[in-house]
Design an enzyme around this catalytic site. Structure first.
Site, mmCIF file in Angstrom:
data_model
loop_
_atom_site.group_PDB
_atom_site.id
_atom_site.type_symbol
_atom_site.label_atom_id
_atom_site.label_comp_id
_atom_site.label_asym_id
_atom_site.label_seq_id
_atom_site.Cartn_x
_atom_site.Cartn_y
_atom_site.Cartn_z
ATOM 1 C CG ASP A 49 -1.876 0.472 0.867
ATOM 2 O OD1 ASP A 49 -1.839 1.913 0.811
ATOM 3 O OD2 ASP A 49 -2.915 -0.643 1.575
ATOM 4 C CG ASN A 103 -8.632 -4.137 -2.317
ATOM 5 O OD1 ASN A 103 -9.576 -4.567 -1.702
ATOM 6 N ND2 ASN A 103 -7.655 -3.529 -1.443
ATOM 7 C CE1 TYR A 168 -12.740 2.498 -8.371
ATOM 8 C CE2 TYR A 168 -15.253 1.680 -9.362
ATOM 9 C CZ TYR A 168 -14.087 1.713 -8.414
ATOM 10 O OH TYR A 168 -14.652 0.974 -7.488
ATOM 11 C CE LYS A 172 -12.068 -1.193 -9.731
ATOM 12 N NZ LYS A 172 -11.437 -2.412 -8.167
ATOM 13 C CB THR A 203 -14.351 1.662 3.244
ATOM 14 O OG1 THR A 203 -15.151 2.404 2.416
ATOM 15 C CG2 THR A 203 -14.636 -0.128 2.952
HETATM 16 N N1 LIG Z 1 -16.289 -0.067 -0.812
HETATM 17 C C1 LIG Z 1 -16.645 -0.188 -2.155
HETATM 18 O O1 LIG Z 1 -18.427 0.062 -1.843
HETATM 19 C C2 LIG Z 1 -17.006 -0.149 -2.981
HETATM 20 C C3 LIG Z 1 -17.179 -1.379 -4.169
HETATM 21 C C4 LIG Z 1 -16.909 -2.018 -5.150
HETATM 22 C C5 LIG Z 1 -15.743 -2.292 -6.098
HETATM 23 N N2 LIG Z 1 -15.193 -1.824 -4.392
HETATM 24 C C6 LIG Z 1 -13.518 -2.344 -4.724
HETATM 25 O O2 LIG Z 1 -13.043 -3.187 -4.132
HETATM 26 C C7 LIG Z 1 -11.792 -2.477 -3.721
HETATM 27 C C8 LIG Z 1 -11.771 -1.846 -2.261
HETATM 28 O O3 LIG Z 1 -12.200 -0.576 -2.193
HETATM 29 P P1 LIG Z 1 -12.228 -0.017 -0.845
HETATM 30 O O4 LIG Z 1 -13.358 0.352 -0.698
HETATM 31 O O5 LIG Z 1 -11.418 -0.594 0.566
HETATM 32 O O6 LIG Z 1 -11.181 1.227 -1.749
HETATM 33 P P2 LIG Z 1 -10.498 2.628 -0.599
HETATM 34 O O7 LIG Z 1 -10.053 3.478 -1.048
HETATM 35 O O8 LIG Z 1 -10.655 2.151 1.156
HETATM 36 O O9 LIG Z 1 -8.811 1.833 -0.292
HETATM 37 C C9 LIG Z 1 -7.888 1.110 -1.421
HETATM 38 C C10 LIG Z 1 -6.937 1.119 -0.767
HETATM 39 O O10 LIG Z 1 -5.672 0.737 -1.396
HETATM 40 C C11 LIG Z 1 -4.824 1.963 -1.959
HETATM 41 N N3 LIG Z 1 -4.528 2.508 -2.766
HETATM 42 C C12 LIG Z 1 -4.378 3.652 -3.304
HETATM 43 N N4 LIG Z 1 -3.697 3.476 -4.485
HETATM 44 C C13 LIG Z 1 -2.914 2.683 -4.232
HETATM 45 C C14 LIG Z 1 -1.570 3.101 -5.153
HETATM 46 N N5 LIG Z 1 -1.102 3.626 -6.294
HETATM 47 N N6 LIG Z 1 -0.590 1.778 -4.805
HETATM 48 C C15 LIG Z 1 -0.966 1.089 -3.602
HETATM 49 N N7 LIG Z 1 -2.124 1.317 -3.081
HETATM 50 C C16 LIG Z 1 -2.974 1.930 -2.845
HETATM 51 C C17 LIG Z 1 -4.921 2.933 -0.844
HETATM 52 O O11 LIG Z 1 -4.131 3.487 -0.043
HETATM 53 C C18 LIG Z 1 -6.147 1.820 0.413
HETATM 54 O O12 LIG Z 1 -5.405 1.401 1.317
HETATM 55 C C19 LIG Z 1 -11.278 -1.906 -4.864
HETATM 56 O O13 LIG Z 1 -11.026 -2.491 -5.643
HETATM 57 C C20 LIG Z 1 -12.572 -1.125 -5.290
HETATM 58 O O14 LIG Z 1 -12.574 -0.804 -6.763
HETATM 59 C C21 LIG Z 1 -15.361 -0.925 -3.442
#
Ligand SMILES: NC(=O)c1ccc[n+]([C@@H]2O[C@H](COP(=O)([O-])OP(=O)(O)OC[C@H]3O[C@@H](n4cnc5c(N)ncnc54)[C@H](O)[C@@H]3O)[C@@H](O)[C@H]2O)c1
Length: 261
Positions: A49, A103, A168, A172, A203
């Site tokens: 991360d 992720n 985005y 996806k 989250t």
């Molecule tokens: N939360 C939702 O409602 C939701 C819905 C659909 C899909 N998703 C997918 O689930 C996954 C997790 O989502 P989330 O909501 O926990 O996201 P988030 O933004 O809360 O967390 C993402 C994590 O990735 C890290 N990150 C971001 N850019 C980075 C980089 N360049 N290098 C390394 N790390 C990096 C961030 O620091 C964070 O810890 C993602 O792929 C997202 O697209 C989430």
């Protein structure tokens, strides 16, 4: 940790014990729940991360459990050379990786008229490109182990009426195609590739940035099951896809969205 506290209620997967996993974007949000849930099953988890403070908070929380201590590697997934060395550090530190969770992502909103080439390329780099290169990097080790499980995080946004984040959503949607072709290519090596599609999960980031009375009202209309979906609900799908319980499942979409219609 939700899953740890609830472990008597939910499944324990003997096949996961002592396996090694790599999770990108594992410091906060869903990724941190995946790290916690796998560690609670005895998985040795490495995670990458850019959020060092978030990673330290997670490591601190897990240090108060009896889970195997995860290994954090600071790495930006847009830097593919660094992503490769991060994966190598986890392999050196914990052993050969048999579970990869792609992720990391950034769902920052962007106006389609304001997006320039640099913005577009960056959005694809953080949301799609690393899925391919992390997979490419772990495959030789998984082949040597006789198999593995790769879990790509998609999004409900590629299946609904979301606007305001076209790069985005494109990334996806691309992840679903990538999942299919790699599942077919890697199946003979018993390397499974699946796409996990979350609905809207509250989250910390979603709560801080996007949850409003209006968006909640819309969610209440479209989601069939009316409870909030928690990160632990999604993590339980990760566990099942990682474990041998799903041994003959590959190339598919696994949707945890409460019945979004
Ligand atoms: N939360 C939702 O409602 C939701 C819905 C659909 C899909 N998703 C997918 O689930 C996954 C997790 O989502 P989330 O909501 O926990 O996201 P988030 O933004 O809360 O967390 C993402 C994590 O990735 C890290 N990150 C971001 N850019 C980075 C980089 N360049 N290098 C390394 N790390 C990096 C961030 O620091 C964070 O810890 C993602 O792929 C997202 O697209 C989430």
């Amino acid at each position: 940790m939700t899953v740890t506290q609830d472990e008597r209620r939910y499944a324990v997967y003997p096949s996961l014990r002592d396996r090694v996993a790599f999770v990108s974007g594992g410091a906060t949000g869903l990724g941190s729940e995946f790290v916690s849930a796998m560690a609670a099953q005895g998985v040795r988890v490495g995670f990458a991360d850019i959020d060092v403070a978030g990673a330290e908070r997670l490591l601190d929380r897990l240090s108060r459990t009896d889970c195997p201590k995860p290994l954090f590697v600071e790495a930006d997934v847009r830097d593919i050379a660094r992503l490769r060395t991060a994966i190598a550090e986890v392999t050196d530190g914990l052993g050969p990786i048999s579970i990869l969770v792609n992720n990391a992502a950034n769902d920052e909103r962007h106006d389609s008229q304001a997006v320039d080439e640099a913005y577009w390329d960056n959005a694809i780099a953080v949301n799609l490109k690393h899925h391919f290169f992390a997979t490419q990097t772990v495959v030789p080790g998984m082949r040597a182990l006789g198999g593995g499980s790769i879990i790509n995080l998609g999004s409900v946004s590629a299946h609904t009426d979301f606007v305001g984040l076209p790069a985005y959503v494109t990334a996806k949607a691309g992840i679903e195609g990538l999942t299919r072709t790699l599942a077919r290519e890697l199946g003979p090596d018993r390397i499974r590739v699946n796409c996990l599609i979350p609905g809207w999960i509250f989250t910390e980031r979603q709560l801080a940035q996007f949850v409003t009375p209006e968006t909640l009202a819309k969610l209440d209309q479209v989601q069939s099951l009316k409870d909030n979906i928690t990160p632990a609900d999604v993590a339980r799908m990760v566990l099942w896809l990682a474990a041998d319980d799903s041994a003959m499942c590959t190339g598919q979409k696994w949707i945890v969205d409460g019945g979004w219609m």
